[in-house]
Motif scaffolding. Sequence first.
Motif, PDB file in Angstrom:
ATOM      1  N   SER A 191       0.833  -1.192   0.000  1.00  0.00           N
ATOM      2  CA  SER A 191       0.000   0.000   0.000  1.00  0.00           C
ATOM      3  C   SER A 191       0.875   1.252   0.000  1.00  0.00           C
ATOM      4  CB  SER A 191      -0.900  -0.004   1.239  1.00  0.00           C
ATOM      5  OG  SER A 191      -1.574   1.228   1.384  1.00  0.00           O
ATOM      6  N   TYR A 192       0.413   2.294  -0.708  1.00  0.00           N
ATOM      7  CA  TYR A 192       1.130   3.572  -0.701  1.00  0.00           C
ATOM      8  C   TYR A 192       0.784   4.286   0.595  1.00  0.00           C
ATOM      9  CZ  TYR A 192       3.095   7.980  -2.402  1.00  0.00           C
ATOM     10  OH  TYR A 192       3.855   9.118  -2.561  1.00  0.00           O
ATOM     11  N   ASN A 193       1.622   4.019   1.618  1.00  0.00           N
ATOM     12  CA  ASN A 193       1.327   4.528   2.948  1.00  0.00           C
ATOM     13  C   ASN A 193       2.589   4.457   3.795  1.00  0.00           C
ATOM     14  OD1 ASN A 193      -0.389   5.599   4.934  1.00  0.00           O
ATOM     15  ND2 ASN A 193      -2.037   4.183   4.387  1.00  0.00           N
ATOM     16  N   LEU A 194       2.565   5.093   4.966  1.00  0.00           N
ATOM     17  CA  LEU A 194       3.649   4.955   5.921  1.00  0.00           C
ATOM     18  C   LEU A 194       3.697   3.520   6.433  1.00  0.00           C
ATOM     19  CD1 LEU A 194       3.145   8.179   8.086  1.00  0.00           C
ATOM     20  CD2 LEU A 194       4.719   7.870   6.177  1.00  0.00           C
ATOM     21  N   VAL A 195       4.885   3.077   6.856  1.00  0.00           N
ATOM     22  CA  VAL A 195       5.005   1.726   7.393  1.00  0.00           C
ATOM     23  C   VAL A 195       4.127   1.569   8.631  1.00  0.00           C
ATOM     24  CG1 VAL A 195       7.016   2.306   8.830  1.00  0.00           C
ATOM     25  CG2 VAL A 195       6.661  -0.061   8.081  1.00  0.00           C
ATOM     26  N   VAL A 220       1.124   3.290  -9.049  1.00  0.00           N
ATOM     27  CA  VAL A 220       0.641   3.724  -7.741  1.00  0.00           C
ATOM     28  C   VAL A 220      -0.875   3.637  -7.675  1.00  0.00           C
ATOM     29  CG1 VAL A 220       0.479   5.669  -6.133  1.00  0.00           C
ATOM     30  CG2 VAL A 220       2.587   5.294  -7.421  1.00  0.00           C
ATOM     31  N   ASP A 221      -1.380   2.995  -6.635  1.00  0.00           N
ATOM     32  CA  ASP A 221      -2.795   3.108  -6.293  1.00  0.00           C
ATOM     33  C   ASP A 221      -2.909   2.951  -4.781  1.00  0.00           C
ATOM     34  OD1 ASP A 221      -2.780   0.406  -5.682  1.00  0.00           O
ATOM     35  OD2 ASP A 221      -3.825  -0.198  -7.506  1.00  0.00           O
ATOM     36  N   GLU A 222      -4.116   2.806  -4.282  1.00  0.00           N
ATOM     37  CA  GLU A 222      -4.309   2.760  -2.832  1.00  0.00           C
ATOM     38  C   GLU A 222      -3.637   1.553  -2.185  1.00  0.00           C
ATOM     39  OE1 GLU A 222      -6.086   5.134  -1.136  1.00  0.00           O
ATOM     40  OE2 GLU A 222      -6.422   6.228  -2.988  1.00  0.00           O
ATOM     41  N   THR A 223      -3.664   0.427  -2.860  1.00  0.00           N
ATOM     42  CA  THR A 223      -3.292  -0.823  -2.201  1.00  0.00           C
ATOM     43  C   THR A 223      -2.027  -1.477  -2.723  1.00  0.00           C
ATOM     44  OG1 THR A 223      -4.661  -2.114  -3.743  1.00  0.00           O
ATOM     45  CG2 THR A 223      -5.712  -1.310  -1.717  1.00  0.00           C
TER      46      THR A 223
END
Length: 401
Positions: A191-195, A220-223
């Motif tokens: 996911s494109y997010n912080l760890v 890149v996408d949400e997941t």
Amino acid sequence: MQTRKKIVLALTLAFGSQLASAAAIDLTSLGYVQYGDAQSYSLPIANYQFGEQTNNGTYTIQSSAGQISSLTVLGTGSSGQPVVTNFDGMDNAYATPSGIGGDTFWYPNEFTYQGTQGTVNFNGDNTWDVSLAALQTFLAGEDMVIFFNNNQLNAGETSLQSLAAWAKVWVTDATGAQIDDTFYFTNMGGSYNLVSLGGGGNFMGDVTAYTGAGTEPVHVDETMTDFVLSGGHICVAHNGDSSVTPIPVDCALTDAQAALLFGAGWTVSAPINHNLGADTAAYAILFPELNALLASLFGSGGDLSGYTLHADIRLGCELLTVQDPDPQGNDSPYGTTPTPYGNSFECGTYNGWGTELNNGYEQIFIATAIVPDQGVPEPGVLALLGIGLLGMFGLRRKHSA
């Protein structure tokens, strides 16, 4: 016992390629996030761990134009203007865009190319390249580390303070054949997010466990993406002991919850800013397996003048392969939406985090550092991390529900 080596940050400036001692950094006592074959060390969190100001402490690496007079740089510049000339046997720093009124992405290409000092065998059009003989002289027996700036808008919503990044590095011999593996800095399809919010990295993860491959980063996408999120504000849990590694957590976690998860005395920090601008590096990136390969080659005693290290780096947006509408090569990478090399770029915001460059140029430069032994963390540390992170995500799911 952790291996310790004397550090020399020796690099070069446009006005003279003189090798010079500049600064020192010791990574042995710091936490990191594993992204594929790379370990990403947060320099602001390192300062926080030792009770210092997050943007002005022992682990602060200055990188303004005047302060990189002793630095070797892969990418830098203001609005595409050349800034740095590197050693003989190296590409000069590729120019990075301002991100304002022009391109919102960057990768080494013909429009940002600033020439090569001397000769580099099999020098690529879309890579920063260096002769291994020149790199060996530069590193002088030390381990290589890569510093990266986060130079985004430092106001407004968090999506404006983050950007996407991906890279791969490999080595070729005098015939152009690749030696060993390709080493990736990648979100590993997560996911494109912080760890701390379920992103693709692994806190204190094992780089030898990553066996992924592929020549282009997944979109890149949400997941699912291979682009790593370089975030603005990040929170950690810590107990105030400088010998204990801070743990990335959801900023919504309370001190009481941190104490339940990690033990008495653990609290949650205020958001720690990583969007430090062009004057200060935010992250140190280490490729342990690449360093081992380089050490083996350097120790062989062979002629490395024809051997080359190649770095393919992407910042800001997703690369899309399309038909080049201007095959005559009249595209410009600044001020308009370009399609260099028959490619275009797509930016977006995913999980509340942005991907594009939006405020001044980024900088990427190489140095040397004291690095930790690459053993597995002690069982107690692993247990603490596992219980704490699982509990944290459980709390987050309850909050979401």
